[in-house]
Design a protein around this motif. Sequence first.
Motif, PDB file in Angstrom:
ATOM      1  N   GLU A 208       0.820  -1.207   0.000  1.00 36.95           N
ATOM      2  CA  GLU A 208       0.000   0.000   0.000  1.00 36.95           C
ATOM      3  C   GLU A 208       0.861   1.266   0.000  1.00 36.95           C
ATOM      4  OE1 GLU A 208      -2.715  -0.169   3.243  1.00 36.95           O
ATOM      5  OE2 GLU A 208      -3.815  -1.902   2.443  1.00 36.95           O
ATOM      6  N   ARG A 209       1.903   1.258   0.813  1.00 35.78           N
ATOM      7  CA  ARG A 209       2.792   2.418   0.870  1.00 35.78           C
ATOM      8  C   ARG A 209       3.896   2.373  -0.195  1.00 35.78           C
ATOM      9  NH1 ARG A 209       3.978   3.224   7.361  1.00 35.78           N
ATOM     10  NH2 ARG A 209       1.800   3.510   8.008  1.00 35.78           N
ATOM     11  N   ARG A 210       3.944   1.272  -0.899  1.00 36.65           N
ATOM     12  CA  ARG A 210       4.955   1.067  -1.949  1.00 36.65           C
ATOM     13  C   ARG A 210       6.376   1.176  -1.391  1.00 36.65           C
ATOM     14  NH1 ARG A 210       2.460   4.299  -7.226  1.00 36.65           N
ATOM     15  NH2 ARG A 210       0.501   3.114  -7.328  1.00 36.65           N
ATOM     16  N   THR A 211       6.584   0.538  -0.265  1.00 36.52           N
ATOM     17  CA  THR A 211       7.921   0.510   0.335  1.00 36.52           C
ATOM     18  C   THR A 211       8.452  -0.906   0.305  1.00 36.52           C
ATOM     19  OG1 THR A 211       7.015   0.162   2.572  1.00 36.52           O
ATOM     20  CG2 THR A 211       7.413   2.453   1.871  1.00 36.52           C
ATOM     21  N   ARG A 212       9.759  -1.007   0.097  1.00 34.89           N
ATOM     22  CA  ARG A 212      10.412  -2.302   0.106  1.00 34.89           C
ATOM     23  C   ARG A 212      11.635  -2.236   1.003  1.00 34.89           C
ATOM     24  NH1 ARG A 212       8.132  -5.846  -2.834  1.00 34.89           N
ATOM     25  NH2 ARG A 212       9.831  -7.336  -2.467  1.00 34.89           N
ATOM     26  N   LYS A 213      11.875  -3.333   1.684  1.00 38.49           N
ATOM     27  CA  LYS A 213      12.971  -3.400   2.639  1.00 38.49           C
ATOM     28  C   LYS A 213      14.327  -3.437   1.928  1.00 38.49           C
ATOM     29  CE  LYS A 213      14.154  -5.932   6.852  1.00 38.49           C
ATOM     30  NZ  LYS A 213      13.754  -4.826   7.749  1.00 38.49           N
ATOM     31  N   VAL A 214      14.459  -4.396   1.026  1.00 42.72           N
ATOM     32  CA  VAL A 214      15.712  -4.570   0.289  1.00 42.72           C
ATOM     33  C   VAL A 214      15.483  -4.123  -1.148  1.00 42.72           C
ATOM     34  CG1 VAL A 214      17.491  -6.199  -0.442  1.00 42.72           C
ATOM     35  CG2 VAL A 214      16.369  -6.499   1.776  1.00 42.72           C
ATOM     36  N   THR A 215      15.929  -2.925  -1.464  1.00 47.48           N
ATOM     37  CA  THR A 215      15.735  -2.379  -2.807  1.00 47.48           C
ATOM     38  C   THR A 215      17.015  -2.526  -3.622  1.00 47.48           C
ATOM     39  OG1 THR A 215      16.463  -0.151  -2.193  1.00 47.48           O
ATOM     40  CG2 THR A 215      14.119  -0.667  -1.892  1.00 47.48           C
ATOM     41  N   ARG A 216      16.854  -2.439  -4.908  1.00 49.32           N
ATOM     42  CA  ARG A 216      18.009  -2.525  -5.794  1.00 49.32           C
ATOM     43  C   ARG A 216      19.002  -1.384  -5.520  1.00 49.32           C
ATOM     44  NH1 ARG A 216      18.460   0.542 -11.203  1.00 49.32           N
ATOM     45  NH2 ARG A 216      20.533  -0.078 -11.887  1.00 49.32           N
ATOM     46  N   GLY A 217      18.484  -0.173  -5.250  1.00 46.23           N
ATOM     47  CA  GLY A 217      19.363   0.965  -4.973  1.00 46.23           C
ATOM     48  C   GLY A 217      20.187   0.767  -3.715  1.00 46.23           C
TER      49      GLY A 217
END
Length: 362
Positions: A211-220
């Motif tokens: 819903e918040r469009r957050t991810r723990k482990v991102t590519r960046g």
Amino acid sequence: GHDEEQGLNAPVSEYATFAYSTALNYLLSDRKHHMRIGDTTVVYWADKHDQACVDIMSDFLNPQTGGGDDKDNESGKGDPDRVIDAVMQRLAQGLPIGEVDPDANFYVLGLAPNAARLSVRFFQRDTFGAMLDNLYQHYERLDIARAPYEKKYLVPYRLLVETENPNAKQPAATSLLGGALLRSILGNQRYPEALFEQTILRVRATQDNEERRTRKVTRGRVAIIKAYLIKNLNKEAVTVSLDETKRDTPYMLGRLFSVLERVQEEANPGIKTTIKNRYFDSANAMPSVVFPVIMKLGQNHLNKIAGDRKGLAVFYEKQIQELCNGIQGFPKRLSLSEQGGFILGYYHQTQKRYEKKNDQEG
């Protein structure tokens, strides 16, 4: 004209004041000659072939999207990735780049507000060819496996956003970190320790939330970790994608965690709260405490899968066993740099799974 004692510590003539302020205002009026990163305004120029040099530097540091017409977009000129790619390929092959003079002196000035004055954060001078080479090496270090829809090149501002706390009143992208980051990139120096520390902190503090469009482990975030390990810790063996020959314990633990997470998802399709939500941070910090727990959970999930998909259960069981054979016991604690290796291993293993899924769909 100041003869008083206060004006004698750094006297500047009226002509010099007029000259530098006029030149600075001119550079600040052209978006190709400057950019903002954090709270720092970065101004850059060359002493010859200035326009050709700053066009390329602007594309590398602050690419503009959507500015071109339809012809530009069709030819690739409107796509920052393709523009940078073209330059990167010529640099790799040692070929000349348009009208650019690699021996031209290039200047980069970092300015920040300081009450009613300007504070000089940094001032770097080198040949344009040397600075381009430093940028090339920086982007090579950042290169990491990615989804097809993701931009290839992570410009400095995007790196700062990866360290940003979305709930903070003053985001990290406006901090002192911006100037330090750019100085390290252009001078081919070690990355700021704060960049790595903030990245690890963001991984710990963030949870996956659709819903918040957050991810723990991102590519960046993983790209920052990879670049830091290579440049600051001299770990040249860090690869772009999964390295199945690597026997580094933190890396192997990250891979194992990714496989156990996938086993749980196969056993419970559509599950919203996985072991990643509950155990990732503690498994990364204290493997000896957490891994026995999630290994036991993994065995239960394998038993559940074996009920109607025995072949899949055997596949995952073999994968887990192979990874465990490469791990000489679960460490009590992992250092900050080792936690970076854990995150890298987790990301590589997870990304490999997505690649296989995309290949099957294609």
